[in-house]
Write a protein that holds these residues in place. Structure first.
Motif, mmCIF file in Angstrom:
data_model
loop_
_atom_site.group_PDB
_atom_site.id
_atom_site.type_symbol
_atom_site.label_atom_id
_atom_site.label_comp_id
_atom_site.label_asym_id
_atom_site.label_seq_id
_atom_site.Cartn_x
_atom_site.Cartn_y
_atom_site.Cartn_z
ATOM 1 N N GLN A 22 0.831 -1.210 0.000
ATOM 2 C CA GLN A 22 0.000 0.000 0.000
ATOM 3 C C GLN A 22 0.866 1.261 0.000
ATOM 4 O OE1 GLN A 22 -2.287 -1.057 3.487
ATOM 5 N NE2 GLN A 22 -4.158 -1.251 2.275
ATOM 6 N N LEU A 23 1.960 1.242 0.747
ATOM 7 C CA LEU A 23 2.849 2.410 0.794
ATOM 8 C C LEU A 23 3.449 2.730 -0.569
ATOM 9 C CD1 LEU A 23 4.818 2.016 4.143
ATOM 10 C CD2 LEU A 23 3.152 3.787 3.553
ATOM 11 N N LYS A 24 3.666 1.694 -1.382
ATOM 12 C CA LYS A 24 4.329 1.892 -2.676
ATOM 13 C C LYS A 24 3.343 2.083 -3.830
ATOM 14 C CE LYS A 24 8.429 -0.440 -1.132
ATOM 15 N NZ LYS A 24 9.010 -1.696 -0.786
ATOM 16 N N PHE A 25 2.048 1.944 -3.550
ATOM 17 C CA PHE A 25 1.023 2.025 -4.595
ATOM 18 C C PHE A 25 0.897 3.450 -5.137
ATOM 19 C CE2 PHE A 25 -3.547 2.834 -5.590
ATOM 20 C CZ PHE A 25 -3.598 2.089 -6.762
ATOM 21 N N ILE A 26 1.102 3.586 -6.450
ATOM 22 C CA ILE A 26 0.935 4.879 -7.131
ATOM 23 C C ILE A 26 -0.422 4.851 -7.824
ATOM 24 C CG2 ILE A 26 1.816 6.389 -8.958
ATOM 25 C CD1 ILE A 26 4.651 5.427 -8.193
ATOM 26 N N VAL A 31 0.894 11.232 -9.596
ATOM 27 C CA VAL A 31 0.464 11.241 -8.192
ATOM 28 C C VAL A 31 1.433 10.377 -7.401
ATOM 29 C CG1 VAL A 31 -1.382 10.598 -6.576
ATOM 30 C CG2 VAL A 31 -1.962 11.607 -8.787
ATOM 31 N N TRP A 32 1.856 10.870 -6.245
ATOM 32 C CA TRP A 32 2.792 10.117 -5.414
ATOM 33 C C TRP A 32 2.092 8.993 -4.669
ATOM 34 C CZ3 TRP A 32 5.399 14.742 -2.436
ATOM 35 C CH2 TRP A 32 6.259 15.435 -3.314
ATOM 36 N N SER A 33 2.886 8.003 -4.311
ATOM 37 C CA SER A 33 2.425 6.974 -3.375
ATOM 38 C C SER A 33 2.516 7.561 -1.965
ATOM 39 C CB SER A 33 3.328 5.745 -3.466
ATOM 40 O OG SER A 33 4.621 6.061 -2.945
ATOM 41 N N LEU A 34 1.915 6.881 -1.006
ATOM 42 C CA LEU A 34 2.057 7.305 0.399
ATOM 43 C C LEU A 34 3.522 7.262 0.837
ATOM 44 C CD1 LEU A 34 -1.112 5.573 1.744
ATOM 45 C CD2 LEU A 34 -0.539 7.965 2.235
ATOM 46 N N GLY A 35 4.241 6.227 0.390
ATOM 47 C CA GLY A 35 5.660 6.121 0.728
ATOM 48 C C GLY A 35 6.452 7.310 0.202
ATOM 49 N N GLN A 36 6.124 7.755 -1.013
ATOM 50 C CA GLN A 36 6.803 8.925 -1.585
ATOM 51 C C GLN A 36 6.457 10.186 -0.795
ATOM 52 O OE1 GLN A 36 5.384 8.086 -5.658
ATOM 53 N NE2 GLN A 36 7.496 8.484 -6.304
ATOM 54 N N ASP A 91 11.781 19.061 -8.707
ATOM 55 C CA ASP A 91 10.590 18.219 -8.631
ATOM 56 C C ASP A 91 10.844 16.745 -8.972
ATOM 57 O OD1 ASP A 91 7.930 17.975 -7.953
ATOM 58 O OD2 ASP A 91 7.190 18.404 -9.964
ATOM 59 N N ALA A 92 12.016 16.241 -8.605
ATOM 60 C CA ALA A 92 12.280 14.811 -8.834
ATOM 61 C C ALA A 92 11.348 14.001 -7.938
ATOM 62 C CB ALA A 92 13.731 14.495 -8.502
ATOM 63 N N PRO A 93 10.775 12.901 -8.459
ATOM 64 C CA PRO A 93 9.867 12.126 -7.607
ATOM 65 C C PRO A 93 10.609 11.551 -6.391
ATOM 66 C CG PRO A 93 10.069 11.132 -9.802
ATOM 67 C CD PRO A 93 10.909 12.354 -9.796
ATOM 68 N N PRO A 94 9.971 11.578 -5.231
ATOM 69 C CA PRO A 94 10.607 11.032 -4.027
ATOM 70 C C PRO A 94 10.813 9.521 -4.137
ATOM 71 C CG PRO A 94 8.718 12.409 -3.474
ATOM 72 C CD PRO A 94 8.679 12.175 -4.950
ATOM 73 N N ASP A 95 11.654 9.004 -3.260
ATOM 74 C CA ASP A 95 11.980 7.574 -3.202
ATOM 75 C C ASP A 95 10.707 6.768 -2.907
ATOM 76 O OD1 ASP A 95 13.052 5.072 -2.723
ATOM 77 O OD2 ASP A 95 14.617 5.793 -1.378
ATOM 78 N N ASN A 96 10.517 5.698 -3.679
ATOM 79 C CA ASN A 96 9.346 4.849 -3.468
ATOM 80 C C ASN A 96 9.772 3.415 -3.142
ATOM 81 O OD1 ASN A 96 6.554 4.489 -3.295
ATOM 82 N ND2 ASN A 96 6.405 3.766 -5.398
ATOM 83 N N THR A 97 10.967 3.255 -2.561
ATOM 84 C CA THR A 97 11.477 1.896 -2.323
ATOM 85 C C THR A 97 11.525 1.535 -0.841
ATOM 86 O OG1 THR A 97 13.767 2.670 -2.188
ATOM 87 C CG2 THR A 97 12.952 2.052 -4.378
ATOM 88 N N LYS A 98 11.268 2.490 0.033
ATOM 89 C CA LYS A 98 11.471 2.241 1.458
ATOM 90 C C LYS A 98 10.354 1.414 2.079
ATOM 91 C CE LYS A 98 14.201 6.364 2.111
ATOM 92 N NZ LYS A 98 14.102 7.780 2.377
ATOM 93 N N SER A 99 10.750 0.565 3.017
ATOM 94 C CA SER A 99 9.775 -0.237 3.763
ATOM 95 C C SER A 99 9.165 0.607 4.874
ATOM 96 C CB SER A 99 10.482 -1.442 4.390
ATOM 97 O OG SER A 99 11.366 -0.986 5.415
ATOM 98 N N LYS A 100 8.080 0.112 5.403
ATOM 99 C CA LYS A 100 7.422 0.768 6.534
ATOM 100 C C LYS A 100 8.413 0.934 7.687
ATOM 101 C CE LYS A 100 3.862 -1.444 8.457
ATOM 102 N NZ LYS A 100 2.465 -1.764 8.818
ATOM 103 N N GLU A 101 9.196 -0.113 7.963
ATOM 104 C CA GLU A 101 10.164 -0.075 9.074
ATOM 105 C C GLU A 101 11.211 1.002 8.850
ATOM 106 O OE1 GLU A 101 7.776 -3.420 8.947
ATOM 107 O OE2 GLU A 101 9.190 -2.883 7.348
ATOM 108 N N ALA A 102 11.681 1.129 7.615
ATOM 109 C CA ALA A 102 12.691 2.146 7.295
ATOM 110 C C ALA A 102 12.114 3.548 7.504
ATOM 111 C CB ALA A 102 13.181 1.978 5.861
ATOM 112 N N ILE A 103 10.873 3.748 7.075
ATOM 113 C CA ILE A 103 10.239 5.063 7.228
ATOM 114 C C ILE A 103 10.040 5.375 8.714
ATOM 115 C CG2 ILE A 103 8.172 6.445 6.743
ATOM 116 C CD1 ILE A 103 7.949 4.840 4.064
#
Length: 172
Positions: A22-26, A31-36, A91-103
């Motif tokens: 869900q965090l990585k879902f674009i 539109v950014w993902s929640l993780g982004q 305006d580079a898109p933010p990182d979308n690879t991080k896990s919930k734990e990392a965030i």
């Protein structure tokens, strides 16, 4: 300032409700993902805190103040309820690879850094300012306050992303 730490703690508690998928879902292109969104908030907060530290180290006073938009922002105590489009180079898109734990870990590190700076900020010369591209010359207290303003601004985006996730509830 303590309320800003509570706000970030609230973002941490929101995070518990999402799977990594869900965090990585674009939801759609552009539109950014929640993780982004989380990554953006953390990266920008550290940039603002770097400016707090730059104000602390500054020896020369800066007598220029905020821009007209900066004055407006601080007078209303937050960003207007609009989407702010950054210039292409910022305006580079933010990182979308991080896990919930990392965030979660990054949010903890951010909160610890904020607590440290909150204890020092009142002793930093308010005439030592660093320039913000859109808001003009800000002192350490204003840079620190901007962190909370920015987190509050993104609550609306979080809500919109939650709505989009609910529509695609098969994710995660």
């Amino acid at each position: 300032m303590m309320s800003d730490l509570k706000l970030i703690a609230t973002y941490k508690s929101f995070l518990q409700n999402y799977s990594n998928e869900q965090l990585k879902f674009i939801p759609q292109q552009g539109v950014w993902s929640l993780g982004q969104m989380y990554d953006h908030l953390i990266v920008v907060a550290h940039e603002y805190l770097d400016s707090v530290e730059d104000c602390e180290k500054a020896v020369e006073e800066q007598h220029q103040g905020k821009s007209e938009f900066g004055e407006y922002l601080f007078n209303i105590g937050g960003f207007p309820p609009i989407k702010i489009k950054l210039p292409e180079e910022l305006d580079a898109p933010p990182d979308n690879t991080k896990s919930k734990e990392a965030i979660l870990l990054e949010l903890d590190q951010l909160m610890n850094r904020m607590k440290d700076l909150e204890m020092k900020v009142e002793d930093i010369n308010p005439n030592c300012r660093m320039k913000h591209g859109g808001f003009g010359w800000l002192n350490a207290q204003e840079w620190l306050y901007l962190v909370g303003m920015h987190f509050r601004h993104h609550l609306r985006q979080k809500y919109e992303l939650d709505q989009k996730l609910a529509l695609c509830s098969n994710i995660g």
